[in-house]
Write an enzyme that holds these catalytic residues in place. Structure first.
Site, short mmCIF file in Angstrom:
data_model
loop_
_atom_site.label_atom_id
_atom_site.label_comp_id
_atom_site.label_asym_id
_atom_site.label_seq_id
_atom_site.Cartn_x
_atom_site.Cartn_y
_atom_site.Cartn_z
N LYS A 111 -34.69 18.08 -8.67
CA LYS A 111 -36.15 18.00 -8.60
C LYS A 111 -36.79 19.38 -8.75
CE LYS A 111 -40.30 16.47 -7.61
NZ LYS A 111 -41.11 15.83 -8.65
N SER A 139 -40.17 16.38 -1.73
CA SER A 139 -39.54 17.47 -2.49
C SER A 139 -39.35 18.65 -1.54
CB SER A 139 -40.44 17.91 -3.65
OG SER A 139 -40.81 16.82 -4.45
N LYS A 176 -45.64 25.11 -3.82
CA LYS A 176 -44.51 24.94 -2.89
C LYS A 176 -43.21 24.70 -3.66
CE LYS A 176 -43.76 20.90 -1.67
NZ LYS A 176 -42.98 19.73 -2.05
P1 NAD Z 1 -49.80 14.18 0.44
O1 NAD Z 1 -50.17 15.47 1.07
O2 NAD Z 1 -50.82 13.37 -0.27
O3 NAD Z 1 -49.16 13.21 1.57
C1 NAD Z 1 -48.38 13.65 2.65
C2 NAD Z 1 -48.58 12.69 3.81
O4 NAD Z 1 -47.77 13.13 4.91
C3 NAD Z 1 -50.04 12.66 4.33
O5 NAD Z 1 -50.49 11.33 4.48
C4 NAD Z 1 -49.95 13.37 5.68
O6 NAD Z 1 -50.92 12.92 6.61
C5 NAD Z 1 -48.54 12.99 6.09
N1 NAD Z 1 -47.99 13.87 7.13
C6 NAD Z 1 -48.10 15.22 7.23
N2 NAD Z 1 -47.48 15.66 8.34
C7 NAD Z 1 -46.98 14.56 8.96
C8 NAD Z 1 -46.24 14.36 10.16
N3 NAD Z 1 -45.88 15.37 10.94
N4 NAD Z 1 -45.91 13.08 10.50
C9 NAD Z 1 -46.26 12.03 9.72
N5 NAD Z 1 -46.96 12.16 8.58
C10 NAD Z 1 -47.30 13.42 8.20
O7 NAD Z 1 -48.56 14.50 -0.50
P2 NAD Z 1 -48.02 13.63 -1.74
O8 NAD Z 1 -48.74 14.05 -2.97
O9 NAD Z 1 -47.96 12.20 -1.35
O10 NAD Z 1 -46.53 14.23 -1.86
C11 NAD Z 1 -45.53 13.92 -0.90
C12 NAD Z 1 -44.22 14.57 -1.36
O11 NAD Z 1 -43.89 14.06 -2.66
C13 NAD Z 1 -44.32 16.10 -1.52
O12 NAD Z 1 -43.11 16.65 -1.10
C14 NAD Z 1 -44.56 16.29 -3.00
O13 NAD Z 1 -44.11 17.55 -3.46
C15 NAD Z 1 -43.76 15.13 -3.58
N6 NAD Z 1 -44.24 14.63 -4.89
C16 NAD Z 1 -45.57 14.47 -5.15
C17 NAD Z 1 -45.97 13.97 -6.39
C18 NAD Z 1 -47.44 13.77 -6.74
O14 NAD Z 1 -47.74 13.52 -7.93
N7 NAD Z 1 -48.36 13.84 -5.79
C19 NAD Z 1 -45.01 13.65 -7.36
C20 NAD Z 1 -43.66 13.79 -7.06
C21 NAD Z 1 -43.29 14.29 -5.81
#
Ligand code: NAD
Length: 298
Positions: free
Chosen positions: A170, A95, A239
């Site tokens: 979104k 997102s 965010k």
């Molecule tokens: P999260 O923080 O659990 O996962 C993010 C991942 O990215 C982590 O494993 C981290 O190590 C990795 N990462 C960070 N920097 C990196 C880099 N430079 N290179 C490679 N990997 C890297 O987040 P999430 O909850 O999985 O959410 C991910 C996205 O999805 C976000 O944008 C969030 O807003 C969106 N989202 C989340 C949900 C939810 O319920 N958690 C629902 C819909 C959308």
């Protein structure tokens, strides 16, 4: 088709697992080596960085925390574009702001690389079960080409417009989620303050006009049980509110509620709740009003 997957967090890990289950070639990377090791144990290939993953795949899915990480992973020195060939496709399911997507898509286009923004709704449960709602922005024929990949990850796949349109849908959705969660937290706390049982409030309101996803999913599975493990963190929700508030400024539109709602989440972050699920905003109300909205009173 060989698929790359970058960002193996709460959402990305189960999504990458679902791609693996189809039997296709999946190559993953993440800055967290433990997450990578888990996926490799499940059958995934890996590359040392985003560039290396792009070099051995035809398209890459990104599921990263925010726009600045997406920019680094796409356009950084060791990023996807450094390893991508013409005809490659980047599918960003994180997102982020529409402007971030449009900037990355323009850089990708200079190298003959396609770009789709395909953010999701449905949480970790939807990511695990492959039932996400996916709002895709990009050229229609490119979205159609990658529809089978999206269908592995989600149930409702909607093409919503050009690059950046998925992100726009979104941020509107998540503004509503944040507002509904903050409102449910305040309203349920009031109910308990008035002497009502949290379970009775839930039983009635989940089937009434005050119901919402925040009431139907977050109340029984998180708040009433006192389980605030994410899920979707307050930091990520904050965010997304920033994306909405900034978009309002860019569009010259006053967003009265969005700004108040963002302050609720700011307050939660200041109280040290940033890494808890969004449902933990109720702790602010409970603390001020000295009540507990739980069914497990242990
Ligand atoms: P999260 O923080 O659990 O996962 C993010 C991942 O990215 C982590 O494993 C981290 O190590 C990795 N990462 C960070 N920097 C990196 C880099 N430079 N290179 C490679 N990997 C890297 O987040 P999430 O909850 O999985 O959410 C991910 C996205 O999805 C976000 O944008 C969030 O807003 C969106 N989202 C989340 C949900 C939810 O319920 N958690 C629902 C819909 C959308």
């Amino acid at each position: 088709m060989k698929i790359g997957f970058i960002g193996l967090g709460a959402m990305g890990k189960p999504m990458a697992r679902n791609l693996l289950k189809t039997g296709c070639f999946v190559a993953v990377t993440d800055v967290n080596p433990e997450a990578v090791a888990e996926l490799v144990a499940a059958g995934a290939h890996t590359g040392i960085n985003a560039r290396a993953v792009a070099e051995i795949t035809d398209a890459v899915v990104l599921m990263l925390p925010n726009g600045s990480v997406v920019e680094k992973v796409v356009a950084g020195e060791e990023g996807v574009l450094a390893g991508a060939r013409p005809g490659f496709c980047i599918i960003d399911m994180s997102s982020v702001a529409p402007v971030t997507t449009r900037k990355m898509a323009a850089l990708a286009a200079e190298r003959g690389v396609e770009y789709i923004d395909a953010p999701v709704s449905g949480g970790v449960k939807g990511a695990t079960e492959g039932t996400l709602t996916i709002m895709a922005g990009g050229r229609p024929e490119v979205v159609e080409q990658y529809r089978p990949v999206l269908q592995t990850l989600g149930q409702k796949i909607q093409h919503v417009g050009a690059c950046g349109a998925g992100d726009a849908v979104k941020l509107v959705n998540n503004l509503l989620l944040a507002a509904n969660m903050a409102a449910a937290a305040e309203a349920f706390t009031l109910g308990v303050k008035l002497g009502l049982s949290p379970q009775i409030l839930y039983d009635v309101i989940s089937e009434s006009s005050g119901g919402s996803y925040a009431v139907k999913a977050k109340m029984p599975n998180f708040v009433l049980k006192g389980n605030f493990a994410p899920g979707f963190t307050i930091d990520l929700q904050y965010k997304d509110l920033e994306l909405a508030v900034q978009s309002g400024k860019d569009a010259g539109m006053p967003l009265l509620l969005a700004n108040v709602v963002q302050q609720v989440y700011e307050q939660a972050r200041a109280a040290g709740l940033g890494q808890e699920d969004i449902s933990a905003v109720i702790k602010l109300q409970e603390s001020v009003n000295k009540v507990s909205v739980r069914t497990n009173k242990a």
